[in-house]
Motif scaffolding. Sequence first.
Motif, PDB file in Angstrom:
ATOM      1  N   TYR A   1     -13.844 -14.305   5.635  1.00 11.19           N
ATOM      2  CA  TYR A   1     -14.097 -14.225   7.013  1.00 11.19           C
ATOM      3  C   TYR A   1     -15.395 -15.300   7.418  1.00 11.19           C
ATOM      4  CZ  TYR A   1     -11.143 -10.191   7.374  1.00 11.19           C
ATOM      5  OH  TYR A   1     -10.203  -9.221   7.308  1.00 11.19           O
TER       6      TYR A   1
ATOM      7  N   PHE B   1     -10.783 -14.221  10.494  1.00 14.65           N
ATOM      8  CA  PHE B   1     -10.172 -14.344   9.181  1.00 14.65           C
ATOM      9  C   PHE B   1      -9.738 -15.793   8.935  1.00 14.65           C
ATOM     10  CE2 PHE B   1      -7.506 -12.836   5.861  1.00 14.65           C
ATOM     11  CZ  PHE B   1      -6.328 -13.634   5.742  1.00 14.65           C
TER      12      PHE B   1
ATOM     13  N   ASN C   1      -2.114 -14.841   2.873  1.00 20.23           N
ATOM     14  CA  ASN C   1      -2.333 -14.949   4.397  1.00 20.23           C
ATOM     15  C   ASN C   1      -3.429 -16.074   4.633  1.00 20.23           C
ATOM     16  OD1 ASN C   1      -0.942 -12.543   5.718  1.00 20.23           O
ATOM     17  ND2 ASN C   1      -1.925 -11.327   4.282  1.00 20.23           N
TER      18      ASN C   1
ATOM     19  N   GLN D   1      -3.576  -1.319  -2.367  1.00 21.22           N
ATOM     20  CA  GLN D   1      -2.947  -0.041  -1.848  1.00 21.22           C
ATOM     21  C   GLN D   1      -2.900  -0.239  -0.158  1.00 21.22           C
ATOM     22  OE1 GLN D   1      -5.702   3.282  -2.775  1.00 21.22           O
ATOM     23  NE2 GLN D   1      -5.169   2.796  -4.916  1.00 21.22           N
ATOM     24  N   TYR D   2      -2.061   0.551   0.224  1.00 23.51           N
ATOM     25  CA  TYR D   2      -1.546   0.414   1.669  1.00 23.51           C
ATOM     26  C   TYR D   2      -2.759   0.677   2.713  1.00 23.51           C
ATOM     27  CZ  TYR D   2       1.427   0.982   5.761  1.00 23.51           C
ATOM     28  OH  TYR D   2       1.936   0.775   6.937  1.00 23.51           O
TER      29      TYR D   2
ATOM     30  N   ASN E   1       2.457   2.526  11.656  1.00 23.94           N
ATOM     31  CA  ASN E   1       1.706   2.326  10.165  1.00 23.94           C
ATOM     32  C   ASN E   1       0.430   2.013  10.218  1.00 23.94           C
ATOM     33  OD1 ASN E   1       4.332   2.439   9.045  1.00 23.94           O
ATOM     34  ND2 ASN E   1       4.673   0.307   8.837  1.00 23.94           N
TER      35      ASN E   1
ATOM     36  N   TYR F   1      -3.676   2.447  10.439  1.00 21.58           N
ATOM     37  CA  TYR F   1      -4.797   3.293  10.241  1.00 21.58           C
ATOM     38  C   TYR F   1      -5.851   2.849  11.130  1.00 21.58           C
ATOM     39  CZ  TYR F   1      -2.947   5.592   6.255  1.00 21.58           C
ATOM     40  OH  TYR F   1      -1.735   5.959   5.464  1.00 21.58           O
TER      41      TYR F   1
ATOM     42  N   GLN G   1     -12.179   6.087   7.880  1.00 20.75           N
ATOM     43  CA  GLN G   1     -10.877   5.828   7.988  1.00 20.75           C
ATOM     44  C   GLN G   1     -10.111   6.791   8.080  1.00 20.75           C
ATOM     45  OE1 GLN G   1      -8.092   4.086   4.748  1.00 20.75           O
ATOM     46  NE2 GLN G   1      -8.190   2.192   6.153  1.00 20.75           N
TER      47      GLN G   1
ATOM     48  N   ASN H   1      -3.702  -2.095   8.975  1.00 21.21           N
ATOM     49  CA  ASN H   1      -3.858  -1.763   7.727  1.00 21.21           C
ATOM     50  C   ASN H   1      -4.045  -3.023   6.662  1.00 21.21           C
ATOM     51  OD1 ASN H   1      -1.230  -2.270   6.104  1.00 21.21           O
ATOM     52  ND2 ASN H   1      -0.539  -1.627   7.987  1.00 21.21           N
ATOM     53  N   ALA H   2      -4.814  -2.797   5.852  1.00 20.81           N
ATOM     54  CA  ALA H   2      -5.215  -4.122   4.940  1.00 20.81           C
ATOM     55  C   ALA H   2      -4.323  -4.206   4.038  1.00 20.81           C
ATOM     56  CB  ALA H   2      -6.586  -3.782   4.466  1.00 20.81           C
ATOM     57  N   GLY H   3      -3.374  -3.451   3.947  1.00 19.59           N
ATOM     58  CA  GLY H   3      -2.244  -3.776   3.187  1.00 19.59           C
ATOM     59  C   GLY H   3      -0.849  -4.169   3.656  1.00 19.59           C
ATOM     60  N   GLY H   4       0.276  -3.804   2.860  1.00 20.91           N
ATOM     61  CA  GLY H   4       1.378  -4.467   3.436  1.00 20.91           C
ATOM     62  C   GLY H   4       1.680  -5.826   3.195  1.00 20.91           C
ATOM     63  N   THR H   5       2.142  -6.308   4.489  1.00 17.72           N
ATOM     64  CA  THR H   5       2.167  -7.861   4.643  1.00 17.72           C
ATOM     65  C   THR H   5       0.879  -8.355   5.305  1.00 17.72           C
ATOM     66  OG1 THR H   5       3.054  -7.681   6.738  1.00 17.72           O
ATOM     67  CG2 THR H   5       4.667  -7.912   4.833  1.00 17.72           C
ATOM     68  N   SER H   6      -0.141  -7.792   5.566  1.00 21.39           N
ATOM     69  CA  SER H   6      -1.433  -8.250   6.108  1.00 21.39           C
ATOM     70  C   SER H   6      -2.490  -7.991   5.275  1.00 21.39           C
ATOM     71  CB  SER H   6      -1.411  -7.392   7.384  1.00 21.39           C
ATOM     72  OG  SER H   6      -0.343  -7.879   8.406  1.00 21.39           O
ATOM     73  N   TYR H   7      -2.422  -8.123   3.947  1.00 26.24           N
ATOM     74  CA  TYR H   7      -3.265  -7.998   2.915  1.00 26.24           C
ATOM     75  C   TYR H   7      -4.748  -8.501   3.378  1.00 26.24           C
ATOM     76  CZ  TYR H   7      -1.318  -4.830  -0.228  1.00 26.24           C
ATOM     77  OH  TYR H   7      -0.873  -3.658  -1.007  1.00 26.24           O
ATOM     78  N   GLY H   8      -5.975  -8.139   3.651  1.00 25.22           N
ATOM     79  CA  GLY H   8      -6.999  -8.442   4.072  1.00 25.22           C
ATOM     80  C   GLY H   8      -7.324  -9.011   5.175  1.00 25.22           C
ATOM     81  N   LYS H   9      -6.088  -9.032   6.083  1.00 24.58           N
ATOM     82  CA  LYS H   9      -6.171  -9.781   7.393  1.00 24.58           C
ATOM     83  C   LYS H   9      -6.602  -8.816   8.343  1.00 24.58           C
ATOM     84  CE  LYS H   9      -3.787 -13.051  10.262  1.00 24.58           C
ATOM     85  NZ  LYS H   9      -2.339 -13.866  10.428  1.00 24.58           N
ATOM     86  N   LEU H  10      -7.618  -8.594   8.931  1.00 25.67           N
ATOM     87  CA  LEU H  10      -8.237  -7.650   9.902  1.00 25.67           C
ATOM     88  C   LEU H  10      -8.834  -8.435  11.227  1.00 25.67           C
ATOM     89  CD1 LEU H  10     -10.139  -4.925   7.973  1.00 25.67           C
ATOM     90  CD2 LEU H  10      -7.415  -4.718   8.513  1.00 25.67           C
TER      91      LEU H  10
END
Lengths: 113, 113
Positions: A35, A45, A56, A97-98, B30, B32, B49, B92-101
């Motif tokens: 970031y 990001f 990503n 993890q999710y 989905n 959080y 969280q 969420n930092a998981g799924g298809t958006s890992y790390g992308k907040l």
Amino acid sequence: KAGVTQTPRYLIKTRGQQVTLSCSPISGHRSVSWYQQTPGQGLQFLFEYFSETQRNKGNFPGRFSGRQFSNSRSEMNVSTLELGDSALYLCASSLEQYNSPLHFGNGTRLTVT
Amino acid sequence: LAKTTQPISMDSYEGQEVNITCSHNNIATNDYITWYQQFPSQGPRFIIQGYKTKVTNEVASLFIPADRKSSTLSLPRVSLSDTAVYYCLVGNAGGTSYGKLTFGQGTILTVHP
């Protein structure tokens, strides 16, 4: 357990130069994201890596690049530095993890003159 | 990613309870809700969280109503060292958006003696 480690802590570069920043994630964390934080734009990001692959990418020019090594350590590179690249660059790691939260390092303060 | 709205700043006094509310009207099923704390020249630090109802840990509580369109971070008996910027993140930092907040502007909390 050691936290996310970023080196160097401070860096001063001149316009047109390039810079490489390093990040060591928490042991066992395989996802590493980067970031950029500036007073005007806040936290933005850059990109995220997992298993040496970029998964990503944020909306930054191609001058910003990164990579991840087999031990999950990551580097980011900024080429042809501009004054506007002066910022705090933060690295974060997380578990695969999710809903795993991100764990941030204390950043590298880059000043471009 | 859901957009969040928080107060820009809040003031409190030592020993008081502080409640920071975050609005996130378009939260997805989905998603959080995660809160981070950031001190100057340091990386954001994970606080708490949650997904629904109430979550409590050793430093804070998170209240989430049934419709999940808002959340409240509660800091019991704040001290001067709680002066920081607090970010509410939805996703969420998981799924298809890992790390992308997506970080909003955050709330600057100032605790006075």
